[in-house]
Design a protein around this motif. Structure first.
Motif, PDB file in Angstrom:
ATOM      1  N   SER A 163       0.810  -1.230   0.000  1.00  0.00           N
ATOM      2  CA  SER A 163       0.000   0.000   0.000  1.00  0.00           C
ATOM      3  C   SER A 163       0.839   1.273   0.000  1.00  0.00           C
ATOM      4  O   SER A 163       0.545   2.232  -0.723  1.00  0.00           O
ATOM      5  CB  SER A 163      -0.899   0.062   1.234  1.00  0.00           C
ATOM      6  OG  SER A 163      -1.755  -1.033   1.291  1.00  0.00           O
ATOM      7  N   GLY A 185      -5.604 -10.800   5.583  1.00  0.00           N
ATOM      8  CA  GLY A 185      -5.106  -9.691   6.392  1.00  0.00           C
ATOM      9  C   GLY A 185      -3.877  -9.054   5.774  1.00  0.00           C
ATOM     10  O   GLY A 185      -3.687  -7.859   5.862  1.00  0.00           O
ATOM     11  N   ASP A 186      -3.021  -9.839   5.163  1.00  0.00           N
ATOM     12  CA  ASP A 186      -1.852  -9.263   4.508  1.00  0.00           C
ATOM     13  C   ASP A 186      -1.787  -9.824   3.098  1.00  0.00           C
ATOM     14  O   ASP A 186      -2.154 -10.973   2.864  1.00  0.00           O
ATOM     15  CB  ASP A 186      -0.580  -9.634   5.265  1.00  0.00           C
ATOM     16  CG  ASP A 186      -0.330 -11.125   5.225  1.00  0.00           C
ATOM     17  OD1 ASP A 186       0.362 -11.581   4.303  1.00  0.00           O
ATOM     18  OD2 ASP A 186      -0.864 -11.850   6.089  1.00  0.00           O
ATOM     19  N   ASN A 187      -1.320  -9.001   2.178  1.00  0.00           N
ATOM     20  CA  ASN A 187      -1.267  -9.441   0.790  1.00  0.00           C
ATOM     21  C   ASN A 187      -0.007 -10.228   0.465  1.00  0.00           C
ATOM     22  O   ASN A 187       0.118 -10.751  -0.634  1.00  0.00           O
ATOM     23  CB  ASN A 187      -1.416  -8.239  -0.146  1.00  0.00           C
ATOM     24  CG  ASN A 187      -2.878  -7.871  -0.361  1.00  0.00           C
ATOM     25  OD1 ASN A 187      -3.766  -8.478   0.227  1.00  0.00           O
ATOM     26  ND2 ASN A 187      -3.127  -6.890  -1.209  1.00  0.00           N
ATOM     27  N   GLU A 194      -7.453  -8.709  -1.897  1.00  0.00           N
ATOM     28  CA  GLU A 194      -8.436  -9.329  -1.019  1.00  0.00           C
ATOM     29  C   GLU A 194      -9.723  -8.527  -1.098  1.00  0.00           C
ATOM     30  O   GLU A 194      -9.706  -7.301  -1.271  1.00  0.00           O
ATOM     31  CB  GLU A 194      -7.914  -9.345   0.425  1.00  0.00           C
ATOM     32  CG  GLU A 194      -8.909  -9.977   1.380  1.00  0.00           C
ATOM     33  CD  GLU A 194      -8.303 -10.463   2.685  1.00  0.00           C
ATOM     34  OE1 GLU A 194      -7.212  -9.992   3.052  1.00  0.00           O
ATOM     35  OE2 GLU A 194      -8.932 -11.317   3.337  1.00  0.00           O
ATOM     36  N   SER A 253      -2.339  -6.244  -5.908  1.00  0.00           N
ATOM     37  CA  SER A 253      -2.199  -4.839  -5.529  1.00  0.00           C
ATOM     38  C   SER A 253      -2.911  -4.547  -4.221  1.00  0.00           C
ATOM     39  O   SER A 253      -4.123  -4.714  -4.098  1.00  0.00           O
ATOM     40  CB  SER A 253      -2.772  -3.952  -6.637  1.00  0.00           C
ATOM     41  OG  SER A 253      -2.724  -2.601  -6.228  1.00  0.00           O
ATOM     42  N   SER A 254      -2.154  -4.087  -3.244  1.00  0.00           N
ATOM     43  CA  SER A 254      -2.741  -3.551  -2.016  1.00  0.00           C
ATOM     44  C   SER A 254      -3.094  -2.099  -2.275  1.00  0.00           C
ATOM     45  O   SER A 254      -2.844  -1.579  -3.362  1.00  0.00           O
ATOM     46  CB  SER A 254      -1.736  -3.609  -0.868  1.00  0.00           C
ATOM     47  OG  SER A 254      -1.269  -4.908  -0.677  1.00  0.00           O
ATOM     48  N   GLY A 255      -3.635  -1.461  -1.282  1.00  0.00           N
ATOM     49  CA  GLY A 255      -3.836  -0.025  -1.381  1.00  0.00           C
ATOM     50  C   GLY A 255      -5.291   0.421  -1.360  1.00  0.00           C
ATOM     51  O   GLY A 255      -5.566   1.616  -1.321  1.00  0.00           O
ATOM     52  N   ALA A 256      -6.219  -0.543  -1.352  1.00  0.00           N
ATOM     53  CA  ALA A 256      -7.626  -0.152  -1.392  1.00  0.00           C
ATOM     54  C   ALA A 256      -8.006   0.659  -0.152  1.00  0.00           C
ATOM     55  O   ALA A 256      -8.600   1.741  -0.257  1.00  0.00           O
ATOM     56  CB  ALA A 256      -8.502  -1.393  -1.508  1.00  0.00           C
ATOM     57  N   ILE A 257      -7.605   0.139   1.004  1.00  0.00           N
ATOM     58  CA  ILE A 257      -8.017   0.816   2.243  1.00  0.00           C
ATOM     59  C   ILE A 257      -7.305   2.171   2.354  1.00  0.00           C
ATOM     60  O   ILE A 257      -7.922   3.199   2.637  1.00  0.00           O
ATOM     61  CB  ILE A 257      -7.738  -0.073   3.477  1.00  0.00           C
ATOM     62  CG1 ILE A 257      -8.569  -1.363   3.374  1.00  0.00           C
ATOM     63  CG2 ILE A 257      -8.047   0.674   4.769  1.00  0.00           C
ATOM     64  CD1 ILE A 257      -8.295  -2.405   4.447  1.00  0.00           C
TER      65      ILE A 257
HETATM   66  N1  GLU Z   1      -5.914  -5.670   1.055  1.00  0.00           N
HETATM   67  C1  GLU Z   1      -5.437  -4.495   1.729  1.00  0.00           C
HETATM   68  C2  GLU Z   1      -5.749  -3.247   0.918  1.00  0.00           C
HETATM   69  O1  GLU Z   1      -5.883  -3.306  -0.280  1.00  0.00           O
HETATM   70  C3  GLU Z   1      -3.945  -4.523   1.929  1.00  0.00           C
HETATM   71  C4  GLU Z   1      -3.373  -5.632   2.736  1.00  0.00           C
HETATM   72  C5  GLU Z   1      -1.848  -5.444   2.870  1.00  0.00           C
HETATM   73  O2  GLU Z   1      -1.391  -4.308   2.951  1.00  0.00           O
HETATM   74  O3  GLU Z   1      -1.109  -6.433   2.880  1.00  0.00           O
HETATM   75  O4  GLU Z   1      -5.848  -2.173   1.477  1.00  0.00           O
END
Ligand code: GLU
Length: 384
Positions: free
Chosen positions: A18, A152-154, A140, A54-58
């Motif tokens: 992220s 919980g973690d990517n 996720e 790709s993380s970063g949604a939250i």
């Molecule tokens: N799936 C979460 C997101 O997109 C990120 C999880 C992570 O940082 O590993 O915000």
């Protein structure tokens, strides 16, 4: 031995943290994304298939919604993910599109990799996307995942995706440029480790506690990802993503840690078992059973000393030797209640206790995978 260049791999999963993609104040880091996508397009040009996790949604949703730095309640981070994910997917599709690449969004929940039927389903969809020459962009499904039922973690999610898709390379782009002998933020003497042949207990100890780093998973989940990936024959690289063109940087010799894949990888069904994220229970076994397992036999009830966990028949359990070390994983043939009743019993004694003629194997050898470290020690012992 220097690892081969990234472009020599055929199917590459790239996980993006992220912090690389999202700036708290300004939102999506477009220039960085554009440069990364140039690297991806170059790999595709060379004939590789690239899958993006790709993380970063939250983080992005938080910025878009102006939620600041405060700790979010579960439903708030789910709402933030909903807002962030739509923008994130849009940005990926746009940037990949500039290079004539199509893309498809896949949002997975834990069950999609941990339940066999759903796993096969997800694999079929992603394979089809690859056949259609679309880059899968995976995350996720944070909008519905709750804490008990999420990755919980990517890092681990990406490793599961890599083994599910038979990728030969997993790249974790992170805020740290590789593995150190101790968390470098805490220990100025920390030594950089360029190549890891095998994730031994000693390597495992280098991660320190998960909380010692900024990123969600820290080094702990990266090593967990490494275990899943390398056991299935997927090489892994950890490198810093916070420069432009982080993928071509690897081939230019920027710092990264390379994790060698197992020379005897477990494949297919067994790789699915070996990579299960959370075993539902544990079976502690005696030394006799350890010997039997090492020689390729099933685990019989007679060798089981202690049963813990609340599992059902077909769940994954960890098999633990007398020294407390996990030696294997397998799908258990009994519910926990019955397993407790028959632990330690010889095959002939089981039917009267359970009231039905049951199988004698607690875990059948077809449903069992030995741990990589244990097997490597055995080979080393046999060799020397
Ligand atoms: N799936 C979460 C997101 O997109 C990120 C999880 C992570 O940082 O590993 O915000």
């Amino acid at each position: 031995m220097t690892p081969s260049p990234l472009r020599s791999y055929r199917r590459i999963v790239v996980k993006i943290g992220s912090a690389l993609l999202v700036d708290r104040a300004t939102g999506l880091k477009r220039d960085w994304l554009a440069a990364l996508v140039e690297d991806i397009a170059a790999l595709e040009q060379e004939g590789a298939e690239v899958l993006v996790v790709s993380s970063g949604a939250i983080a992005l949703g938080r910025t878009v919604l102006g939620l600041g730095k405060r700790v979010l309640k579960l439903e708030e981070s789910q709402a933030a993910a909903a807002v962030g994910q739509i923008a994130l997917a849009g940005a990926w599709s746009e940037e990949l599109g500039r290079h004539g690449l199509k893309s498809g969004q896949i949002l997975v929940t834990l069950g999609d990799t941990e339940e066999r039927r759903r796993y096969l389903n997800a694999r079929a969809t992603i394979s089809t996307l690859l056949k259609m020459k679309a880059v899968p962009v995976i995350n996720e499904n944070d909008t519905v995942a709750t804490s008990e039922i999420r990755y919980g973690d990517n890092d681990r999610l990406a490793a599961r995706v890599a083994t599910m898709m038979g990728a030969d390379m997993l790249v974790l782009l992170s805020d740290i440029d590789g593995l150190y002998s101790a968390p470098p933020a805490l220990d100025p003497e920390a030594r950089f480790i360029p190549v890891v042949d095998r994730i031994t207990a000693e390597i495992d100890a280098m991660a320190g506690a998960a909380a010692s780093e900024l990123s969600r998973g820290g080094m702990r989940t990266k090593l967990d990802a490494g275990k899943i990936a390398t056991a299935a024959g997927t090489a892994m690289i950890i490198t810093a993503g916070n420069r432009l063109h982080p993928l071509s940087a690897i081939d230019r010799g920027e710092r990264s840690t390379f994790f060698r894949p197992s020379p005897n990888p477990v494949r297919g069904y067994k790789s699915w078992i070996a990579g299960q994220l959370e075993p539902a229970g544990r079976l502690a076994v005696d030394q006799g059973a350890v010997g039997a397992l090492l020689s390729g036999k099933s685990l019989l009830a007679a060798g089981v000393k202690r049963v813990s966990g609340n599992f059902s028949r077909g769940d994954t359990v960890a098999i633990v030797g007398p020294d407390g070390r996990e030696i294997a994983r397998g799908l258990v043939a009994y519910d926990a209640g019955d397993a407790v009743k028959i632990a330690g019993l010889k095959s002939a004694e089981i039917a009267p206790v359970l009231g039905y003629a049951a199988r004698s194997a607690m875990v059948h050898r077809d449903d069992l995978v030995m741990g990589r470290a244990v097997m490597a020690e055995l080979e080393a012992g046999a060799g020397g």
